[in-house]
Scaffold this motif. Structure first.
Motif, PDB file in Angstrom:
ATOM      1  N   GLY A 163       0.800  -1.216   0.000  1.00 55.52           N
ATOM      2  CA  GLY A 163       0.000   0.000   0.000  1.00 55.52           C
ATOM      3  C   GLY A 163       0.830   1.263   0.000  1.00 55.52           C
ATOM      4  N   LYS A 164       2.149   1.132   0.249  1.00 50.06           N
ATOM      5  CA  LYS A 164       3.074   2.271   0.209  1.00 50.06           C
ATOM      6  C   LYS A 164       3.899   2.201  -1.068  1.00 50.06           C
ATOM      7  N   SER A 165       4.613   3.293  -1.352  1.00 46.27           N
ATOM      8  CA  SER A 165       5.425   3.363  -2.568  1.00 46.27           C
ATOM      9  C   SER A 165       6.705   4.133  -2.283  1.00 46.27           C
ATOM     10  N   LEU A 166       7.793   3.665  -2.845  1.00 45.79           N
ATOM     11  CA  LEU A 166       9.042   4.426  -2.844  1.00 45.79           C
ATOM     12  C   LEU A 166       8.954   5.386  -4.025  1.00 45.79           C
ATOM     13  N   ARG A 167       8.828   6.674  -3.746  1.00 40.66           N
ATOM     14  CA  ARG A 167       8.427   7.635  -4.766  1.00 40.66           C
ATOM     15  C   ARG A 167       9.615   8.205  -5.534  1.00 40.66           C
ATOM     16  N   PHE A 168       9.344   8.552  -6.818  1.00 31.29           N
ATOM     17  CA  PHE A 168      10.398   9.115  -7.668  1.00 31.29           C
ATOM     18  C   PHE A 168      10.535  10.625  -7.464  1.00 31.29           C
ATOM     19  N   ASP A 169       9.513  11.275  -6.924  1.00 30.50           N
ATOM     20  CA  ASP A 169       9.516  12.731  -6.813  1.00 30.50           C
ATOM     21  C   ASP A 169       9.924  13.231  -5.436  1.00 30.50           C
ATOM     22  N   LYS A 170      10.313  12.321  -4.541  1.00 32.25           N
ATOM     23  CA  LYS A 170      10.730  12.720  -3.197  1.00 32.25           C
ATOM     24  C   LYS A 170      11.924  11.886  -2.738  1.00 32.25           C
ATOM     25  N   PHE A 171      12.754  12.484  -1.924  1.00 29.27           N
ATOM     26  CA  PHE A 171      13.847  11.749  -1.292  1.00 29.27           C
ATOM     27  C   PHE A 171      13.284  10.921  -0.140  1.00 29.27           C
ATOM     28  N   MET A 172      13.740   9.689  -0.032  1.00 33.56           N
ATOM     29  CA  MET A 172      13.398   8.837   1.102  1.00 33.56           C
ATOM     30  C   MET A 172      14.633   8.755   1.993  1.00 33.56           C
ATOM     31  N   GLU A 173      14.477   9.100   3.270  1.00 40.22           N
ATOM     32  CA  GLU A 173      15.597   9.044   4.204  1.00 40.22           C
ATOM     33  C   GLU A 173      15.229   8.185   5.398  1.00 40.22           C
ATOM     34  N   ALA A 174      16.156   7.271   5.769  1.00 38.44           N
ATOM     35  CA  ALA A 174      15.912   6.390   6.908  1.00 38.44           C
ATOM     36  C   ALA A 174      17.250   6.032   7.549  1.00 38.44           C
ATOM     37  N   THR A 175      17.199   5.638   8.821  1.00 34.07           N
ATOM     38  CA  THR A 175      18.387   5.138   9.506  1.00 34.07           C
ATOM     39  C   THR A 175      18.224   3.646   9.764  1.00 34.07           C
ATOM     40  N   ILE A 176      19.337   2.928   9.723  1.00 34.61           N
ATOM     41  CA  ILE A 176      19.347   1.481   9.929  1.00 34.61           C
ATOM     42  C   ILE A 176      20.385   1.172  10.991  1.00 34.61           C
ATOM     43  N   CYS A 177      19.982   0.439  12.011  1.00 38.51           N
ATOM     44  CA  CYS A 177      20.886   0.107  13.105  1.00 38.51           C
ATOM     45  C   CYS A 177      21.024  -1.401  13.234  1.00 38.51           C
ATOM     46  N   CYS A 178      22.191  -1.881  13.182  1.00 40.44           N
ATOM     47  CA  CYS A 178      23.477  -1.198  13.049  1.00 40.44           C
ATOM     48  C   CYS A 178      24.417  -2.097  12.239  1.00 40.44           C
ATOM     49  N   TYR A 179      25.536  -1.539  11.853  1.00 40.60           N
ATOM     50  CA  TYR A 179      26.585  -2.288  11.168  1.00 40.60           C
ATOM     51  C   TYR A 179      27.914  -2.024  11.864  1.00 40.60           C
ATOM     52  N   ARG A 180      28.795  -3.020  11.844  1.00 42.62           N
ATOM     53  CA  ARG A 180      30.192  -2.763  12.188  1.00 42.62           C
ATOM     54  C   ARG A 180      30.936  -2.491  10.889  1.00 42.62           C
ATOM     55  N   LEU A 181      31.555  -1.336  10.823  1.00 43.40           N
ATOM     56  CA  LEU A 181      32.168  -0.890   9.584  1.00 43.40           C
ATOM     57  C   LEU A 181      33.462  -1.656   9.295  1.00 43.40           C
ATOM     58  N   PRO A 182      33.871  -1.708   8.037  1.00 47.55           N
ATOM     59  CA  PRO A 182      35.151  -2.336   7.705  1.00 47.55           C
ATOM     60  C   PRO A 182      36.316  -1.448   8.135  1.00 47.55           C
ATOM     61  N   ALA A 183      37.511  -1.981   8.054  1.00 47.86           N
ATOM     62  CA  ALA A 183      38.692  -1.213   8.446  1.00 47.86           C
ATOM     63  C   ALA A 183      39.007  -0.097   7.459  1.00 47.86           C
ATOM     64  N   TYR A 184      38.561  -0.271   6.209  1.00 46.35           N
ATOM     65  CA  TYR A 184      38.865   0.733   5.183  1.00 46.35           C
ATOM     66  C   TYR A 184      37.846   0.630   4.063  1.00 46.35           C
ATOM     67  N   SER A 185      37.527   1.758   3.470  1.00 48.04           N
ATOM     68  CA  SER A 185      36.701   1.772   2.267  1.00 48.04           C
ATOM     69  C   SER A 185      37.001   3.032   1.481  1.00 48.04           C
ATOM     70  N   PRO A 186      37.205   2.929   0.164  1.00 51.62           N
ATOM     71  CA  PRO A 186      37.433   4.128  -0.642  1.00 51.62           C
ATOM     72  C   PRO A 186      36.146   4.921  -0.826  1.00 51.62           C
TER      73      PRO A 186
END
Length: 352
Positions: free
Chosen positions: A147-170
């Motif tokens: 019933g919801k939609s990821l829209r093309f005319d608006k930015f969708m912003e969300a936070t996701i918890c959590c990840y352990r980051l890698p030691a390095y990323s370019p």
């Protein structure tokens, strides 16, 4: 400068074709899928904190080139693949090979909008929470609520918890991928696999190569020895502080104090020479601070084990194995500057 006219026959006039939008011109409609595939015009990741091997909250910003609606007969998903990242979430109750990561909608409510009906607010999210991380495939699955939609005319912003980051990323790592499949299979993919457009640079900086905490004995409410094993990926010197954060552990008596320790469990009998002879217990912060000696450098790659004296620290009723809240950091001699960010231990003992 080279002029186009210099390559034309004498007397001929230079004529330049006007630009044509092959995505909209009727002549190219047969080739639209090849020339103008649907995509994410915006796909951005950010992390807080942004530090190597840190446990971080991920911010996700998306905008597709077309609406991506979801319904019971055709569920819409977004798949994210982040090689080198480690999920930090609860084990899924139905499948031990899945981890549940909390996703929170964070779009602001505009003036005169109702938060309960505005796009992707905390009261009206686009994605179902929790998202599911598949350990066997390395894919994070986000499900658009029917019933919801990821829209093309608006930015969708969300936070996701959590990840352990890698030691390095370019910067803008092309290995990080995103796609938008549906429940109807490979013939009905809304957006094919593509690189995430914007991701931050993770600077390796100074970091731990290995961290381990053990308790002797690992028994609930026991007076136990705390054993910390460290190996830094960088040289540490200049009287820096190595700080172990031990939430839930208490000292007997429960006051700030200088405490004794030893390096008897280290493979090198001379490891004690790197450290001041006393550590410091901060009862409010529940930390043990070890101090490197003046003019001593703990070399990178050296494995050192530090053990507190018996009968001084009481364990809580329960500590999960590899508990993320057991962290180690390194700071300058005055404690002001961070050298290595607080990092969750690689391994830790379980207290039943």
């Amino acid at each position: 400068a080279i002029l186009l006219g210099s390559f034309l026959p004498q007397g001929a006039e230079a004529q330049v074709s006007s630009w044509r939008d092959v995505c909209t011109v009727e002549d190219y409609v047969t080739y639209k899928d090849q020339l103008c595939p649907e995509a994410f015009s915006v796909s951005t990741l950010a992390f807080n904190p942004l530090a190597p091997k840190a446990e971080a909250t991920m911010t996700l910003i998306l905008r597709p080139t077309k609406d991506l609606p979801s319904k019971e007969s055709k569920m819409q998903y977004v798949h994210i693949r982040l090689p080198g990242f480690e999920p930090v979430g609860a084990v899924n109750s139905l499948n031990a090979m899945r981890r549940d990561l909390t996703i929170t909608a964070t779009n602001p409510t505009a003036v005169n909008e109702n938060t309960a009906t505005a796009y992707n607010t905390y009261l009206n999210p686009v994605f179902r929470s929790p998202a599911t991380y598949q350990i066997d495939t390395g894919i994070l699955v986000l499900e658009v609520i029917p019933g919801k939609s990821l829209r093309f005319d608006k930015f969708m912003e969300a936070t996701i918890c959590c990840y352990r980051l890698p030691a390095y990323s370019p910067l803008d790592n092309p290995a990080y991928r995103i796609s938008a499949p549906t429940s109807l299979g490979a013939e009905h993919i809304s957006i094919d696999d593509e690189s995430i457009l914007s991701t931050p640079h993770i600077d390796p900086g100074f970091q731990w190569d290995f961290l381990q905490v053990n308790f002797d004995p690992p028994v609930a409410l026991a007076l136990a020895v705390i054993e910390l094993t460290i190996r830094s990926a960088n040289d540490l010197g200049d009287r820096c502080r190595i700080i172990l954060h031990t939430p839930l552990v208490t000292r007997m008596p429960p006051v700030n104090a200088d405490i004794g320790f030893n390096t008897n469990a280290s493979s090198d009998p001379n490891d004690w020479m790197y450290f001041a002879h006393l550590a410091r217990w901060d009862n409010g912060k529940r930390t043990i601070t070890f101090f490197l000696r003046e003019n001593k450098v703990l070399p990178k790659g050296k494995l050192v084990t530090l053990r507190t004296n018996p009968g001084e620290f009481r364990l809580p009723t329960h500590v999960a194995s590899n508990w993320n809240n057991l962290t180690v950091e390194a700071r300058s001699s005055d404690g002001v500057d961070g050298i290595i960010q607080p990092t969750s231990v690689t391994q830790s003992a379980r207290v039943p």
